[in-house]
Structures are given as C-alpha cells and as structure tokens.
Design a protein around this motif. Structure first.
Motif, short mmCIF file in Angstrom:
data_model
loop_
_atom_site.label_atom_id
_atom_site.label_comp_id
_atom_site.label_asym_id
_atom_site.label_seq_id
_atom_site.Cartn_x
_atom_site.Cartn_y
_atom_site.Cartn_z
N PHE A 66 0.83 -1.21 0.00
CA PHE A 66 0.00 0.00 0.00
C PHE A 66 0.87 1.25 0.00
N TYR A 67 1.89 1.29 0.87
CA TYR A 67 2.76 2.47 0.92
C TYR A 67 3.68 2.55 -0.29
N PHE A 68 4.03 1.40 -0.86
CA PHE A 68 4.82 1.40 -2.09
C PHE A 68 4.03 2.08 -3.21
N ILE A 69 2.75 1.71 -3.32
CA ILE A 69 1.92 2.23 -4.40
C ILE A 69 1.53 3.68 -4.18
N TYR A 70 1.05 3.98 -2.97
CA TYR A 70 0.42 5.28 -2.72
C TYR A 70 1.33 6.30 -2.04
N ALA A 71 2.53 5.91 -1.66
CA ALA A 71 3.46 6.87 -1.04
C ALA A 71 4.76 6.95 -1.83
N TYR A 72 5.41 5.79 -2.06
CA TYR A 72 6.73 5.78 -2.70
C TYR A 72 6.65 6.27 -4.15
N ILE A 73 5.70 5.72 -4.92
CA ILE A 73 5.60 6.11 -6.33
C ILE A 73 5.22 7.59 -6.48
N PRO A 74 4.20 8.09 -5.75
CA PRO A 74 3.92 9.54 -5.84
C PRO A 74 5.08 10.41 -5.37
N PHE A 75 5.81 9.95 -4.33
CA PHE A 75 6.98 10.70 -3.86
C PHE A 75 8.03 10.81 -4.96
N MET A 76 8.33 9.68 -5.61
CA MET A 76 9.29 9.70 -6.72
C MET A 76 8.80 10.60 -7.85
#
Length: 372
Positions: free
Chosen positions: A342-352
C-alpha cells in the motif's frame, strides 16, 4: 537503459496486458470477498471501483516517471539517480526482496488451497520443489519466456473464471445487495485499503518497462487491462454477495471456490478440481514475473547474475514455504505485505513522481539563467 536491450528480448506494446494481468490477479480472487465486507459490508463494491480508478492514476505516474529519464527507464537505475549510490542501492535491495516475498505469497496461497481443499495430509515439500523447478525453467529462459507462459496463464484464467459467471446465475439473489449506500465514507475507504492487496503487482511495470518496444504506445493497453481487472474483481465480489448471505459470507474462507463447488457439469463431478488445476499455470506465471523482476533488479543494481539470484531466491521460498505452515501466520504475513505494498503504491511512487518533477523544474530554471 532501453538502448542496451536487444530488440529480440523486447515485446510489442499490446503484450503488456499479459504480465500485468498475471502479476495482479492471483489466488486472492478466491478469498477477498469476506475481507472486504468487514468494513463496508455489501457496499464494498464501491471500494473496488475507487481502488481501480486510483490505479489508473498510479499507472499514469509510473509512465510519466519512467519516460522522463532516458537513461533511467527502470526503477533500480532511477533510485540511484535520485538518491545516490548508497541510499539508492538500499532502496534497490528492498524492492528486490519485496518482489521475492510477493512471489512467495503467491506460491503459498496456492499450496494452501491444494493442501486444505484436496490433500490435507500431503507433504507440501515435494510440491513446492516441483513448482520451484517450473518457475526456474520459465524465468531462466528470459523475459520473453515469462511473457509466453503469461499468455497461456491469461487464457486458462479466463477459461476457468467466466463459465463460473454463467453457471452461477440461477443461484443468485440480487436483493442481497440492498440496501445501497448504508455505510459511511470512512468505512468505504477502509474497505478500499483492504482491496489494495488484490491490485498489487502493477508495480512490476517499473522493472520491465525498458523491455517494451515504443513504451508510450503501451500505456493505453495498461489502462485497458486495469479496467478489465477492476471489472473482474467487481464481478466476483457481486457474485459472492448475491450467492451468500452476509452471515454465511463471514464464515466462508474461500468464497469463490465454495461457489464453484456447487456446480454439476457432465464428466466433472468436482468442478473446483478443474478450477484449481488450471490455476496452477496462473500462479506459476505470476510468481515468475515477480522473481524475474527481483533478479533483473539484482543484476541492474548489484551486477549479480540473474540465474544465481534466481536459485537463491527459489531455495529461500521453498524453505520459507515449508516452515511457515500455520494459516494464521500466513494471514498476518500477507497483511504485512499488503501494508508495505500500500505504501509502495500510494506513497513511494507519488513521492518519486513529485521529486522528479521538482528536479526537472529546478534544472530547467538553472539552464534558463545560464549566460548566453
């Protein structure tokens, strides 16, 4: 990165539908209905639609992110470009292990079904080794070999899933879905978070993107298959809700399989045997995509041989599968993986995505201020 890959290893843009489908749709389609109703009840279909729509935004971010760096069209090289060598490689190792663990959970979920439904006293170690050898054969053949098995897996998946829709029609009770909209927005969002686990796998695009000929043309196919996957989850959710009462569904561990088990067709007294048997190639294809992504990442980030990494990962998966025998432990581990995903999809990718946009704007600003 894509310039270093020979054309004979690349796939046409429309072939992206196969790795994305087998990466996302797994054995979870047999169990997810009960989990979704915990928060939103029979209004959980709204959660599936919301999560499916959010995945289109994530896909757009990934394509924008990967196309913005001609020399970093892969997550591993992009991590090093944005975070530096040390932090970038830590992130790369974490991503590789994330994919390995995803492959393990796909394998474990399938073996649990075989063991509990069909052969309760079976020793799972020989079956795990056989499946590991099949995965090794698929992944060691390279990316196009993995795509080949994904094509067959997709075909078999639809052969096994869609007859279920037709056969279940006489047994459905549409009034089960009423009343509509009797849960709060908070309940719907909590249910949406639960269903994210079933959409994990879309992030494999971050690894195999350079293997697509003219990647920009593949974006419409990626969005198309995501619409189909959302419709598939929505269909089997509504089928389960119209077949089971809410009380029955709370005690159904594998609602999709339990629905299949009531059908009677000529020559096949136990249709769920046929269903699960066809699902074997689907599980192998999904695990192969995950492990190929992990091995490709290890090669890109650490120059590790892909076959050596594959052997190490498969041995670890077989050992972990053997010792993790308790169902409750598997459920807790799956929930942990879902939270990380969940955090990979909705936090890490948007952060990048945001970081890349900021860097591009800053670089453009300094270029404009340079003296002529």
């Amino acid at each position: 990165m894509s310039n270093e890959i020979s054309g004979k290893y690349m796939i046409s843009p429309y072939f992206i539908i196969f790795p994305l489908y087998v990466s996302v749709v797994g054995a979870g389609i047999m169990t997810y209905q009960r989990k979704l109703m915990e928060h939103a009840g029979y209004n959980a279909w709204i959660s599936v639609l919301l999560t499916g729509m959010s995945m289109h935004l994530i896909l757009w971010m990934m394509y924008t992110l990967l196309s913005s760096h001609r020399d970093s069209q892969e997550l591993m090289t992009l991590n090093r470009s944005l975070f530096g060598l040390f932090l970038g490689n830590i992130a790369n190792l974490a991503v590789a292990l994330y994919f390995v663990f995803g492959a393990f959970l796909k394998l474990k979920a399938y073996i649990e079904i075989v063991q509990i439904w069909f052969f309760p006293v079976m020793n799972i170690l020989p079956l795990s080794i056989v499946i590991a050898l099949l995965i090794y054969y698929a992944v060691s053949g390279g990316f196009r070999s993995v795509i080949g098995i994904s094509v067959w897996a997709t075909a078999f998946s639809f052969v096994s899933l869609f007859p279920e829709v037709i056969l279940s029609l006489p047994f459905l009770h549409p009034l089960n879905l009423l009343p509509l909209m009797n849960h709060s927005a908070t309940d719907i969002l909590l249910s949406s978070k639960s269903v994210v686990l079933e959409f994990l796998g879309v992030e494999t695009l971050l690894i195999f993107y350079p293997f697509i000929k003219t990647p920009a043309k593949s974006q419409k196919w990626a969005h198309l298959i995501m619409i189909l996957i959302t419709f598939l989850y929505l269909t089997f959710l509504v089928l389960a809700y119209m077949f089971f009462s809410e009380g029955q569904l709370r005690h159904a561990v594998w609602p999709t399989l339990e629905l299949v088990s009531i059908f009677e067709v000529p020559l096949l007294q136990r249709l769920e045997y046929f269903f699960v048997s066809l699902w074997l190639i689907k599980m192998i294809a999904g695990a192969s995509i995950y492990l190929w992504a992990a091995c490709r990442g290890m090669k890109t980030a650490f120059r590790a041989g892909q076959r050596k990494s594959l052997i190490v990962f498969l041995i670890a998966i077989v050992i972990l599968n053997y010792f993790m025998a308790d169902h409750r432990t598997v459920v807790r581990v799956s929930e942990l993986y879902g939270t990380v995903g969940f955090y990979f999809i909705y936090a890490y990718i948007p952060f990048m995505f945001v970081w890349v946009l900021i860097r591009k704007r800053v670089a453009r600003h300094f270029e404009q201020r340079k003296p002529a």
